[in-house]
Design a protein around this motif. Structure first.
Motif, short mmCIF file in Angstrom:
data_model
loop_
_atom_site.label_atom_id
_atom_site.label_comp_id
_atom_site.label_asym_id
_atom_site.label_seq_id
_atom_site.Cartn_x
_atom_site.Cartn_y
_atom_site.Cartn_z
N LEU A 7 0.83 -1.21 0.00
CA LEU A 7 0.00 0.00 0.00
C LEU A 7 0.87 1.26 0.00
O LEU A 7 0.58 2.23 -0.70
N SER A 8 1.93 1.24 0.79
CA SER A 8 2.84 2.39 0.85
C SER A 8 3.50 2.65 -0.50
O SER A 8 3.58 3.80 -0.95
N THR A 9 3.94 1.58 -1.14
CA THR A 9 4.57 1.72 -2.46
C THR A 9 3.57 2.27 -3.47
O THR A 9 3.89 3.17 -4.26
N GLU A 10 2.35 1.75 -3.45
CA GLU A 10 1.32 2.24 -4.37
C GLU A 10 1.02 3.71 -4.11
O GLU A 10 0.91 4.51 -5.06
N MET A 11 0.92 4.09 -2.85
CA MET A 11 0.63 5.49 -2.52
C MET A 11 1.75 6.40 -3.02
O MET A 11 1.49 7.46 -3.59
N GLU A 12 2.98 5.99 -2.83
CA GLU A 12 4.12 6.78 -3.28
C GLU A 12 4.14 6.90 -4.81
O GLU A 12 4.38 7.99 -5.34
N ASN A 13 3.87 5.82 -5.50
CA ASN A 13 3.85 5.85 -6.97
C ASN A 13 2.74 6.76 -7.51
O ASN A 13 2.96 7.54 -8.44
N GLU A 14 1.57 6.66 -6.93
CA GLU A 14 0.45 7.50 -7.37
C GLU A 14 0.72 8.98 -7.06
O GLU A 14 0.31 9.86 -7.81
N ALA A 15 1.42 9.25 -5.97
CA ALA A 15 1.71 10.63 -5.59
C ALA A 15 2.58 11.33 -6.63
O ALA A 15 2.39 12.53 -6.88
N VAL A 16 3.49 10.62 -7.23
CA VAL A 16 4.36 11.22 -8.25
C VAL A 16 3.51 11.74 -9.41
O VAL A 16 3.65 12.89 -9.84
N THR A 46 -8.38 20.89 -5.50
CA THR A 46 -8.29 20.85 -4.03
C THR A 46 -8.67 19.47 -3.52
O THR A 46 -8.00 18.92 -2.64
N HIS A 47 -9.72 18.91 -4.07
CA HIS A 47 -10.15 17.57 -3.67
C HIS A 47 -9.05 16.55 -3.96
O HIS A 47 -8.72 15.73 -3.10
N SER A 53 -4.83 12.55 2.50
CA SER A 53 -5.03 12.68 3.94
C SER A 53 -6.20 11.85 4.43
O SER A 53 -6.36 11.64 5.64
N TRP A 54 -7.03 11.36 3.53
CA TRP A 54 -8.13 10.49 3.94
C TRP A 54 -7.61 9.17 4.50
O TRP A 54 -8.31 8.49 5.25
N VAL A 55 -6.37 8.83 4.17
CA VAL A 55 -5.77 7.63 4.75
C VAL A 55 -5.65 7.80 6.27
O VAL A 55 -5.81 6.85 7.02
N ARG A 128 -7.87 1.68 0.18
CA ARG A 128 -7.97 1.42 -1.26
C ARG A 128 -8.96 2.39 -1.92
O ARG A 128 -8.74 2.84 -3.04
N HIS A 129 -10.04 2.72 -1.21
CA HIS A 129 -11.02 3.67 -1.73
C HIS A 129 -10.37 5.04 -1.93
O HIS A 129 -10.62 5.71 -2.93
N ALA A 130 -9.53 5.45 -0.98
CA ALA A 130 -8.83 6.73 -1.12
C ALA A 130 -7.93 6.71 -2.35
O ALA A 130 -7.86 7.68 -3.11
N PHE A 131 -7.25 5.59 -2.57
CA PHE A 131 -6.40 5.47 -3.76
C PHE A 131 -7.24 5.54 -5.03
O PHE A 131 -6.90 6.23 -5.99
N ALA A 132 -8.37 4.82 -5.04
CA ALA A 132 -9.25 4.81 -6.20
C ALA A 132 -9.82 6.21 -6.47
O ALA A 132 -9.93 6.63 -7.62
N GLN A 133 -10.18 6.91 -5.41
CA GLN A 133 -10.69 8.26 -5.57
C GLN A 133 -9.63 9.20 -6.14
O GLN A 133 -9.93 10.05 -6.97
N THR A 134 -8.40 9.03 -5.70
CA THR A 134 -7.31 9.83 -6.26
C THR A 134 -7.20 9.60 -7.76
O THR A 134 -7.14 10.55 -8.54
N ILE A 135 -7.18 8.34 -8.15
CA ILE A 135 -7.05 8.00 -9.57
C ILE A 135 -8.24 8.52 -10.36
O ILE A 135 -8.08 9.12 -11.44
#
Length: 165
Positions: A7-16, A46-47, A53-55, A128-135
């Protein structure tokens, strides 16, 4: 498999990718919207910037009730604020993942508006929902930028702009 590490790796990759996209949002067009039912560019950006931060909410709470009034979108007045919000949100979310243990992953988690339940899942499901919402919202942001004739970066490979198309 270490699911927290994944999860950490995925979050870091998506953040880039997310930061590259947010860096393109023109402050001069913050009030622009492609349709009356759409968010403004500022609202959408903004969203996107605050979703990491929803994590924190997923890890530290067992529910989010929008009717309780504890959640308010962060104020953004300019491009510097937008990128700072994203950086702060990412650091907070990434730090929260460090506090998440595997034993907490299946703890029930609910997103609601009073009695109306929007999401009934687990802490893992909310991360996972926070990641999906980001994408999802980052893709919307890409469409907004495209409609403003701004070249967009690739997400999972080169974009048409990067390919010269």
């Amino acid at each position: 498999m270490d699911i927290i590490k994944e999860l950490s790796t995925e979050m870091e990759n998506e953040a880039v990718t997310t930061r590259k996209m947010l860096a393109l949002v023109p402050e001069s067009r913050f009030d622009w919207s492609p349709h009356p039912k759409s968010m403004t560019l500022k609202q959408l950006a903004t969203h996107v910037a605050e979703i990491p931060s929803w994590v924190v909410i997923a890890v530290d709470q067992d529910e989010l009730d929008f009717n309780a009034g504890s959640y308010q979108p962060a104020p953004v007045n300019n491009h510097v604020d937008l990128l700072a919000l994203f950086d702060q949100s990412f650091i907070a979310g990434r730090t929260a993942l460090d506090r998440l243990s595997a034993s907490m992953l299946d703890t029930p988690w609910i997103m609601r508006g009073g009695e109306v339940v929007y999401l009934d899942t687990t802490k893992y499901g909310m991360v996972r929902h926070a990641f999906a919402q980001t994408i999802h919202h980052r893709a919307q942001l890409g469409v907004f930028l495209r409609l403003l004739d701004i070249a967009i970066p690739g997400s999972y490979g080169p974009s048409a702009d990067e390919m010269g198309g």
